[in-house]
Design a protein around this motif. Sequence first.
Motif, PDB file in Angstrom:
ATOM      1  N   GLN A  66       0.852  -1.185   0.000  1.00 19.77           N
ATOM      2  CA  GLN A  66       0.000   0.000   0.000  1.00 19.77           C
ATOM      3  C   GLN A  66       0.891   1.238   0.000  1.00 19.77           C
ATOM      4  N   GLY A  67       0.341   2.361  -0.437  1.00 16.56           N
ATOM      5  CA  GLY A  67       1.097   3.601  -0.463  1.00 16.56           C
ATOM      6  C   GLY A  67       1.652   3.940   0.906  1.00 16.56           C
TER       7      GLY A  67
ATOM      8  N   HIS B  59       5.848   2.022  -4.289  1.00 12.17           N
ATOM      9  CA  HIS B  59       4.553   1.440  -4.604  1.00 12.17           C
ATOM     10  C   HIS B  59       3.396   2.305  -4.099  1.00 12.17           C
ATOM     11  N   ASP B  60       2.354   2.353  -4.906  1.00 13.90           N
ATOM     12  CA  ASP B  60       1.093   3.012  -4.586  1.00 13.90           C
ATOM     13  C   ASP B  60       0.154   2.691  -5.740  1.00 13.90           C
ATOM     14  N   SER B  61      -1.069   3.176  -5.688  1.00 10.43           N
ATOM     15  CA  SER B  61      -1.969   2.949  -6.817  1.00 10.43           C
ATOM     16  C   SER B  61      -1.448   3.728  -8.017  1.00 10.43           C
TER      17      SER B  61
ATOM     18  N   LYS C 205      -2.510   7.432  -8.070  1.00  6.99           N
ATOM     19  CA  LYS C 205      -1.786   8.319  -7.148  1.00  6.99           C
ATOM     20  C   LYS C 205      -0.359   8.560  -7.630  1.00  6.99           C
TER      21      LYS C 205
END
Length: 639
Positions: free
Chosen positions: A99-100, A604-606, A609
């Motif tokens: 996750q972010g 890492h993140d979506s 984003k």
Amino acid sequence: MTDLTKQSLLDKVKIPADLRRLPESDLRALADEVRRATIDTVAVTGGHLGSSLGVVELTVALHYVFNTPDDRLIWDVGHQAYPHKILTGRRDRIKTLRQGGGLSGFTKRAESEYDPFGAGHSSTSISVGVGMAVARDLLKRDNHVVAVIGDGSMSAGMAFEAMNNAGAMQSRLTVILNDNDMSIAPPTGAMSSYLARLSSDKNFLKLRDVGKQISAHLPKSVDRALTRAVEHARTYVTGGTLFEELGFYYIGPIDGHNLDHLLPVLKNVRDTDPGGPVLLHVVTQKGKGYPPAEAAKDKYHGVNKFDVVTGAQFKPKANAPSFTKVFGQSLAKEGEKDPKIVAVTAAMPSGTGVDLFEHVFPDRTFDVGIAEQHAVTFAAGLAAEGLKPFCAIYSTFLQRAYDQVMHDVSLQKLPVRFAIDRAGLVGADGATHAGAFDVAFLGCLPNMVIMAAADEAELVHMVATAVAHDDGPIALRYPRGDGFGVEMPQEGVPLEIGKGRIVRKGDKVAILTLGPRLYEALNAADQLAAQGISVTVADARFAKPLDVELVRQLASSHEALITVEEGSIGGFGSYVLQQLAEDGFLDRGLKARAMVLPDVYLDHDSPEKLYAKAGLDTAGIVAKVLSVLGKAPAVAARA
């Protein structure tokens, strides 16, 4: 499955030093808790479940026997390291995995002292281990170095290069071969365990050394014959002849889920110096201990969020097919028309869509394993004989075969078709898997044609374009994820090489995109039009050869020209600016800008984003245009 509410062993283990204070009799229960924690975590975050479940007992045993972090524990790829993270001080953050702002899905040096080396790509662990072992020797330290590598990763040439080096250098190194493919027969109970313990025992090694001392007084030919006979007799029983020939002392195979087998063998490996590197062959089961994973064909290798009870994955309903699926279906259709088309992939048939081609043409599909260098040169050989190979490799993995792309394909102008999946940012897998650099590193190579699909319909046409192009190598890049829901063509029609298209006409600012940022540019044009700024939006389609006529047209009829791409500095924008400079447009007051990914590795993140952070979303493009024109951005620009 152990109920965490009734068991508190894992609560006692904050770091491996706590684990080592437990009695061995508790380790089985602890492993059950780690397995449950891993399942509960990935159910919430998604990620690599099967591989992590397969090494739970091995992870517990390694941290119990070896003095980590002083003893270096290197996980190849790192996608199986979730249990490792749980046991090394990160359990309280484990549900931030991928996750972010949270934990990486791979090992990462900046994250923990228990991650001595970062990973993400396969087959690096033995090379790293050799380096660390040699450094330890030079620095007069006495710690252990342990590298854990899967049987799939062993298919890469780099792993064998490292083993060859390790065997020759004779530095003390332990390599654990985590065999979860059942390609080598699993251990057969007590006898296998006994043989492994025997061959790793100090007394056995002493006996072997005594034998060597005695045979050394015999004629050299007899000494050599006896030594080879002993080693071959032992490795005939255990299956380690190849590793012995590379200079490793082979032990195994043993059951990687049986702590009664693992612990004594690991202790023997720790406490005994065989005079060189050791390879311990451990057989495990991917997805072990979670029935839905055990029953699944892919063993839940990579999963979305899922229901723990049923194993059902929560997959968002797609509004359009994925780019990967569109590529695979398009290639299969083209394959029906042209028997010369063949597909090559490096252990990623489903990830690249090649499996869809394989279902129709199994004899024309080649999965060469985790061996990108071989895949590219193998494809070059196919092309040299008149076939039409599509070499489907993720952007981030194609980096590993750069010399082969240059020397074996581009230099010889061989028509290998590179299907580059995961182009651009990929989200939860982070920097190790981001496809940021392919346009830059391919574009500098002579003879190379580079296309980027703006949407799924364009991808269909680009597959057809690649089929028709026989005058050298050609690459088509496309992102991870679903398409845009555009109307799909019945069949692909080859595009004119090096020609783009104007999608929207304006007169003040021109935005020239490469790839899927086209739709963000169109949205930006709508917002700018509301502010009285007329924008032309064009899709370059080709990064190379550049549509020079289109670039000149846009530059001569607009106040500003802005390029937008999902790639690093040195790519498409650089090619356009070079052309503008050569044509003198920059001497005549044209305002030119190149919007690229920032010159950093993005965690890492979506994807949404990440692109917003990079300034490559609609709001970022609007802001750039207003900045170039010297206008203050509207308050709602980033709403």
